[in-house]
Write a protein that holds these residues in place. Structure first.
Motif, short mmCIF file in Angstrom:
data_model
loop_
_atom_site.label_atom_id
_atom_site.label_comp_id
_atom_site.label_asym_id
_atom_site.label_seq_id
_atom_site.Cartn_x
_atom_site.Cartn_y
_atom_site.Cartn_z
N GLU A 98 0.83 -1.20 0.00
CA GLU A 98 0.00 0.00 0.00
C GLU A 98 0.87 1.26 0.00
O GLU A 98 0.61 2.21 -0.74
N ALA A 99 1.92 1.26 0.82
CA ALA A 99 2.83 2.42 0.87
C ALA A 99 3.50 2.62 -0.48
O ALA A 99 3.65 3.76 -0.94
N ILE A 100 3.90 1.53 -1.13
CA ILE A 100 4.53 1.62 -2.45
C ILE A 100 3.54 2.17 -3.47
O ILE A 100 3.84 3.11 -4.21
N ASP A 101 2.33 1.61 -3.50
CA ASP A 101 1.33 2.03 -4.48
C ASP A 101 0.88 3.48 -4.28
O ASP A 101 0.54 4.17 -5.23
N GLU A 102 0.89 3.94 -3.02
CA GLU A 102 0.46 5.32 -2.74
C GLU A 102 1.63 6.30 -2.78
O GLU A 102 1.44 7.50 -2.60
N GLY A 103 2.86 5.79 -2.96
CA GLY A 103 4.04 6.66 -3.00
C GLY A 103 4.37 7.26 -1.64
O GLY A 103 4.91 8.36 -1.55
N ASN A 104 4.07 6.53 -0.58
CA ASN A 104 4.25 7.02 0.78
C ASN A 104 5.66 6.69 1.30
O ASN A 104 5.87 5.65 1.93
N THR A 105 6.62 7.59 1.03
CA THR A 105 8.00 7.34 1.45
C THR A 105 8.13 7.36 2.97
O THR A 105 8.96 6.64 3.52
N ASP A 106 7.31 8.14 3.65
CA ASP A 106 7.38 8.20 5.12
C ASP A 106 7.05 6.84 5.73
O ASP A 106 7.72 6.40 6.66
N ALA A 107 6.02 6.19 5.23
CA ALA A 107 5.65 4.87 5.75
C ALA A 107 6.75 3.85 5.50
O ALA A 107 7.08 3.05 6.37
N LEU A 108 7.35 3.89 4.31
CA LEU A 108 8.44 2.95 4.00
C LEU A 108 9.68 3.25 4.83
O LEU A 108 10.39 2.34 5.25
N SER A 109 9.94 4.53 5.07
CA SER A 109 11.14 4.93 5.81
C SER A 109 11.10 4.51 7.28
O SER A 109 12.11 4.59 7.97
N GLU A 110 9.95 4.06 7.76
CA GLU A 110 9.84 3.57 9.13
C GLU A 110 10.56 2.25 9.32
O GLU A 110 10.86 1.84 10.43
N VAL A 111 10.85 1.55 8.22
CA VAL A 111 11.58 0.29 8.29
C VAL A 111 13.01 0.56 8.70
O VAL A 111 13.66 1.46 8.15
N LYS A 112 13.49 -0.21 9.68
CA LYS A 112 14.86 -0.05 10.18
C LYS A 112 15.87 -0.19 9.03
O LYS A 112 15.86 -1.16 8.30
N GLY A 113 16.72 0.84 8.88
CA GLY A 113 17.77 0.80 7.87
C GLY A 113 17.36 1.29 6.49
O GLY A 113 18.17 1.31 5.57
N LEU A 114 16.11 1.69 6.34
CA LEU A 114 15.62 2.14 5.03
C LEU A 114 15.48 3.66 5.03
O LEU A 114 14.64 4.21 5.73
N GLY A 115 16.34 4.32 4.27
CA GLY A 115 16.30 5.78 4.19
C GLY A 115 15.31 6.26 3.14
O GLY A 115 14.76 5.48 2.36
N LYS A 116 15.11 7.58 3.13
CA LYS A 116 14.14 8.18 2.20
C LYS A 116 14.52 7.95 0.73
O LYS A 116 13.65 7.67 -0.09
N LYS A 117 15.81 8.08 0.41
CA LYS A 117 16.22 7.92 -0.99
C LYS A 117 15.96 6.50 -1.48
O LYS A 117 15.47 6.30 -2.59
N THR A 118 16.28 5.51 -0.66
CA THR A 118 16.03 4.12 -1.06
C THR A 118 14.54 3.85 -1.12
O THR A 118 14.06 3.15 -2.01
N ALA A 119 13.78 4.43 -0.18
CA ALA A 119 12.32 4.29 -0.21
C ALA A 119 11.76 4.86 -1.51
O ALA A 119 10.88 4.26 -2.13
N GLN A 120 12.29 5.99 -1.94
CA GLN A 120 11.85 6.60 -3.20
C GLN A 120 12.18 5.70 -4.38
O GLN A 120 11.39 5.56 -5.32
N LYS A 121 13.37 5.07 -4.36
CA LYS A 121 13.75 4.15 -5.44
C LYS A 121 12.80 2.96 -5.49
O LYS A 121 12.39 2.52 -6.57
N ILE A 122 12.47 2.42 -4.31
CA ILE A 122 11.55 1.28 -4.25
C ILE A 122 10.21 1.66 -4.85
O ILE A 122 9.65 0.92 -5.67
#
Length: 184
Positions: A98-122
């Motif tokens: 859902e976070a990927i489909d909605e483009g929600n980098t903040d939700a993805l960035s909550e994962v330990k070790g996952l920064g905003k830039k990598t979240a944006q790439k995902i």
């Protein structure tokens, strides 16, 4: 490549299982949920991905085939290695999708070790490319079930979202449809 293994769990850790297969104990890196569910001295079936580096072979294991496919999708993103992908797999996959489909980098960035830039790439590389059915994994529902529910006016997205909660003891098409309609 080792795609699936069935064997007896002889040891387990917080995020790994040692599975004996033909007299050989294989260390399988898993998520916490699978490690907790597995019972020592009981046979288990695990979908696996063998990660090959020049100095090591690492076996990653998943309860469902769809989880393995999602893991492989994550690995296809530049900057996401197997350790980070497993951290992402700790979160409920429906929420990650859902976070990927909605483009929600903040939700993805909550994962330990996952920064905003990598979240944006995902998000950039996987948005719209992960079908709901992939996350259903081994919970196979016949096309008859899906077709029946679509004809009753439900969308595929709603169908797969609700079927994730289907109890294991409900198996045949008629029972599944009846259960689904009661949930609505």
């Amino acid at each position: 490549m080792i795609s699936v293994l069935t064997g007896k769990v002889i040891e387990k850790g917080e995020k790994n299982l040692i599975v004996e297969l033909g007299g050989v104990g294989l260390n399988v890196i898993t998520n916490r949920e699978l490690a907790l569910k597995a019972n020592i001295n009981e046979e288990t079936r695990i979908f696996t991905y063998l990660h090959v580096k020049e100095d090591s072979l690492t076996l990653f294991g998943f309860e469902q085939k769809g989880q393995k496919e999602f893991f492989i999708s994550l690995l296809s993103v530049s900057g996401v290695g197997p350790k980070l992908a497993m951290e992402i797999m700790e979160a409920p996959l429906a929420h990650i999708k859902e976070a990927i489909d909605e483009g929600n980098t903040d939700a993805l960035s909550e994962v330990k070790g996952l920064g905003k830039k990598t979240a944006q790439k995902i998000i950039l590389e996987l948005k719209g490319k992960i079908p709901d059915e992939e996350l259903m994994g081994d919970n196979f529902y016949s096309e008859e079930v899906v077709f029946t529910l679509i004809n009753l006016g439900f969308t595929r997205k709603d169908i797969f979202k609700k079927l994730k909660d289907l109890p294991n003891n409900i198996q045949n098409t008629e029972e599944i449809v009846r259960w689904f309609l009661k949930k609505d």
